[in-house]
Design a protein around this motif. Structure first.
Motif, mmCIF file in Angstrom:
data_model
loop_
_atom_site.group_PDB
_atom_site.id
_atom_site.type_symbol
_atom_site.label_atom_id
_atom_site.label_comp_id
_atom_site.label_asym_id
_atom_site.label_seq_id
_atom_site.Cartn_x
_atom_site.Cartn_y
_atom_site.Cartn_z
ATOM 1 N N THR A 8 0.941 -1.125 -0.291
ATOM 2 C CA THR A 8 -0.128 -0.171 -0.077
ATOM 3 C C THR A 8 0.882 1.241 0.126
ATOM 4 O O THR A 8 1.927 1.300 0.792
ATOM 5 N N LYS A 9 0.500 2.204 -0.754
ATOM 6 C CA LYS A 9 1.272 3.507 -0.879
ATOM 7 C C LYS A 9 0.306 4.725 -1.088
ATOM 8 O O LYS A 9 -0.700 4.743 -1.782
ATOM 9 N N ARG A 10 0.459 5.529 -0.141
ATOM 10 C CA ARG A 10 -0.689 6.758 -0.100
ATOM 11 C C ARG A 10 0.445 8.056 -0.252
ATOM 12 O O ARG A 10 1.516 8.148 0.104
ATOM 13 N N PHE A 11 -0.167 9.165 -0.903
ATOM 14 C CA PHE A 11 0.425 10.564 -0.876
ATOM 15 C C PHE A 11 -0.570 11.423 -0.490
ATOM 16 O O PHE A 11 -1.771 11.377 -1.066
ATOM 17 N N ASP A 12 -0.342 12.328 0.512
ATOM 18 C CA ASP A 12 -1.117 13.253 1.017
ATOM 19 C C ASP A 12 -2.571 12.623 1.320
ATOM 20 O O ASP A 12 -3.592 13.307 1.059
ATOM 21 N N ARG A 14 -4.100 10.325 0.066
ATOM 22 C CA ARG A 14 -4.892 9.563 -0.927
ATOM 23 C C ARG A 14 -4.069 8.385 -1.245
ATOM 24 O O ARG A 14 -2.922 8.172 -1.233
ATOM 25 N N THR A 15 -4.926 7.113 -1.340
ATOM 26 C CA THR A 15 -4.467 5.888 -1.509
ATOM 27 C C THR A 15 -4.122 5.572 -3.234
ATOM 28 O O THR A 15 -4.967 5.761 -3.993
ATOM 29 N N ILE A 16 -2.711 5.410 -3.497
ATOM 30 C CA ILE A 16 -2.486 5.222 -4.905
ATOM 31 C C ILE A 16 -2.148 3.792 -5.163
ATOM 32 O O ILE A 16 -2.725 3.254 -6.164
ATOM 33 N N ILE A 17 -1.896 2.921 -4.076
ATOM 34 C CA ILE A 17 -1.817 1.399 -4.377
ATOM 35 C C ILE A 17 -2.260 0.746 -3.188
ATOM 36 O O ILE A 17 -2.050 1.408 -1.995
ATOM 37 N N ASN A 18 -3.345 -0.082 -3.196
ATOM 38 C CA ASN A 18 -4.120 -0.556 -2.300
ATOM 39 C C ASN A 18 -3.876 -2.071 -2.022
ATOM 40 O O ASN A 18 -4.432 -2.769 -2.897
ATOM 41 N N ASN A 19 -3.035 -2.514 -1.037
ATOM 42 C CA ASN A 19 -2.872 -3.879 -0.704
ATOM 43 C C ASN A 19 -2.762 -5.029 -1.893
ATOM 44 O O ASN A 19 -3.527 -5.793 -2.305
ATOM 45 N N MET A 20 -1.796 -4.393 -2.739
ATOM 46 C CA MET A 20 -1.500 -5.124 -3.850
ATOM 47 C C MET A 20 -0.659 -6.343 -3.821
ATOM 48 O O MET A 20 0.510 -6.332 -3.094
ATOM 49 N N ASN A 21 -0.946 -7.488 -4.410
ATOM 50 C CA ASN A 21 -0.176 -8.770 -4.444
ATOM 51 C C ASN A 21 0.135 -9.161 -5.786
ATOM 52 O O ASN A 21 -0.765 -8.952 -6.740
ATOM 53 N N LEU A 22 1.394 -9.651 -5.965
ATOM 54 C CA LEU A 22 1.973 -9.528 -7.376
ATOM 55 C C LEU A 22 3.106 -10.636 -7.257
ATOM 56 O O LEU A 22 4.085 -10.458 -6.220
ATOM 57 N N THR A 23 3.323 -11.556 -7.985
ATOM 58 C CA THR A 23 4.448 -12.387 -8.246
ATOM 59 C C THR A 23 5.194 -12.248 -9.526
ATOM 60 O O THR A 23 4.561 -12.064 -10.596
ATOM 61 N N ARG A 45 8.453 2.830 -8.657
ATOM 62 C CA ARG A 45 9.368 3.557 -7.789
ATOM 63 C C ARG A 45 9.396 2.942 -6.450
ATOM 64 O O ARG A 45 10.385 2.887 -5.902
ATOM 65 N N CYS A 46 8.100 2.320 -6.061
ATOM 66 C CA CYS A 46 8.060 1.601 -4.880
ATOM 67 C C CYS A 46 9.286 0.306 -4.815
ATOM 68 O O CYS A 46 9.851 -0.003 -3.935
ATOM 69 N N MET A 47 8.891 -0.248 -6.137
ATOM 70 C CA MET A 47 9.769 -1.713 -6.413
ATOM 71 C C MET A 47 11.272 -1.302 -6.302
ATOM 72 O O MET A 47 11.859 -2.230 -6.071
ATOM 73 N N SER A 48 11.493 -0.095 -7.048
ATOM 74 C CA SER A 48 13.209 -0.142 -7.236
ATOM 75 C C SER A 48 13.664 0.567 -5.989
ATOM 76 O O SER A 48 14.854 1.219 -6.048
ATOM 77 N N GLY A 49 12.748 1.199 -4.880
ATOM 78 C CA GLY A 49 13.324 1.593 -3.891
ATOM 79 C C GLY A 49 13.348 3.241 -3.753
ATOM 80 O O GLY A 49 13.990 3.980 -2.754
ATOM 81 N N LEU A 50 12.619 3.757 -4.812
ATOM 82 C CA LEU A 50 12.679 5.300 -4.908
ATOM 83 C C LEU A 50 11.684 6.025 -4.075
ATOM 84 O O LEU A 50 11.839 7.048 -3.836
ATOM 85 N N GLU A 51 10.706 5.092 -3.575
ATOM 86 C CA GLU A 51 9.682 5.482 -2.797
ATOM 87 C C GLU A 51 9.406 4.507 -1.519
ATOM 88 O O GLU A 51 9.606 3.319 -1.914
ATOM 89 N N ARG A 52 9.054 4.950 -0.468
ATOM 90 C CA ARG A 52 9.049 4.091 0.734
ATOM 91 C C ARG A 52 7.458 3.641 0.638
ATOM 92 O O ARG A 52 6.688 4.521 0.627
ATOM 93 N N ILE A 53 7.168 2.399 0.847
ATOM 94 C CA ILE A 53 5.787 2.106 0.772
ATOM 95 C C ILE A 53 5.381 2.289 2.471
ATOM 96 O O ILE A 53 6.151 2.528 3.332
#
Length: 213
Positions: A8-12, A14-23, A45-53
């Motif tokens: 899950t990732k939020r900005f201000d 607002r939820t941008i990514i919500n409980n995502m599961n992926l392989t 950016r979350c996958m690559s470490g440029l943003e913190r989840i």
């Protein structure tokens, strides 16, 4: 294998990514598609470490892995940015060898030898001493790919790799990505181009904007 567990990732607020599961299995290509504002680049950016989840976890080969905290992240997940982010004051060779020398502690000779292999592989032979302003858009993109590969990442990510390219260069990028797949490179591609995604991907993740509740 890269796994996303309840990301899950939020900005201000607002939820941008919500409980995502992926392989993403080793050696496969994942294409992330969707409209503008759906969170494609944020996910990359979350996958690559440029943003913190905000919550959830990543697992790499079964082990919990935090891209944001990992100091050697470039050796795990490489990124080819949409605007290439080449250093304008450095030559092609210097752009490619800078991180391997500084981060991987390779000798200049070792870094340049590996860079030359990749330069030849991606048809950039003869461009080693040029600066970015002397290159075409397609050449800059290939330099950016070589620079990422020079760090020997396990996973290579691309942010809109065909956005500014004409059809011939788009086909060239397809061939590069598929040739890397043949060498067992795991790749994640953010794109707005559905036909491009269908041509390269083993799996396609379609994301949609999350409506405010």
């Amino acid at each position: 294998m890269l796994e996303l567990k309840n990301i899950t990732k939020r900005f201000d607020g607002r939820t941008i990514i919500n409980n995502m599961n992926l392989t993403v299995p080793d050696g496969q290509i994942l294409a992330i598609v969707g409209p503008s504002g759906a969170g494609k680049t944020t996910l990359l950016r979350c996958m690559s470490g440029l943003e913190r989840i905000d919550s959830g976890e990543f697992r790499l080969d079964g082990q919990v892995f935090d891209p944001y905290e990992n100091r050697d992240n470039d050796k795990v997940i490489g990124v080819v940015f949409q605007d290439f982010q080449l250093f304008p004051n450095l030559t092609v060779m210097e752009n490619i060898t800078l991180s391997p020398e500084m981060v991987l502690k390779q000798s200049k000779t070792e870094a340049e030898a590996r860079a030359q292999e990749l330069i030849d592989q991606l048809d950039l032979t003869g461009k080693e001493t040029l600066h970015p302003f002397q290159l075409s858009g397609g050449q800059k993109q290939r330099v950016a790919i070589v620079r990422a590969l020079a760090m020997n990442p396990k996973i290579l990510c691309y942010d809109e790799p065909t956005s500014a390219l004409d059809p011939d260069l788009r086909e060239t990028v397809e061939k590069i990505i598929l040739s890397l797949k043949a060498s067992k490179m795991t790749q994640i591609v953010v794109t707005h181009d559905m036909s491009f995604a269908e041509n390269i991907a083993d799996q396609i993740l379609r994301v949609e904007p999350i409506k405010p509740s």
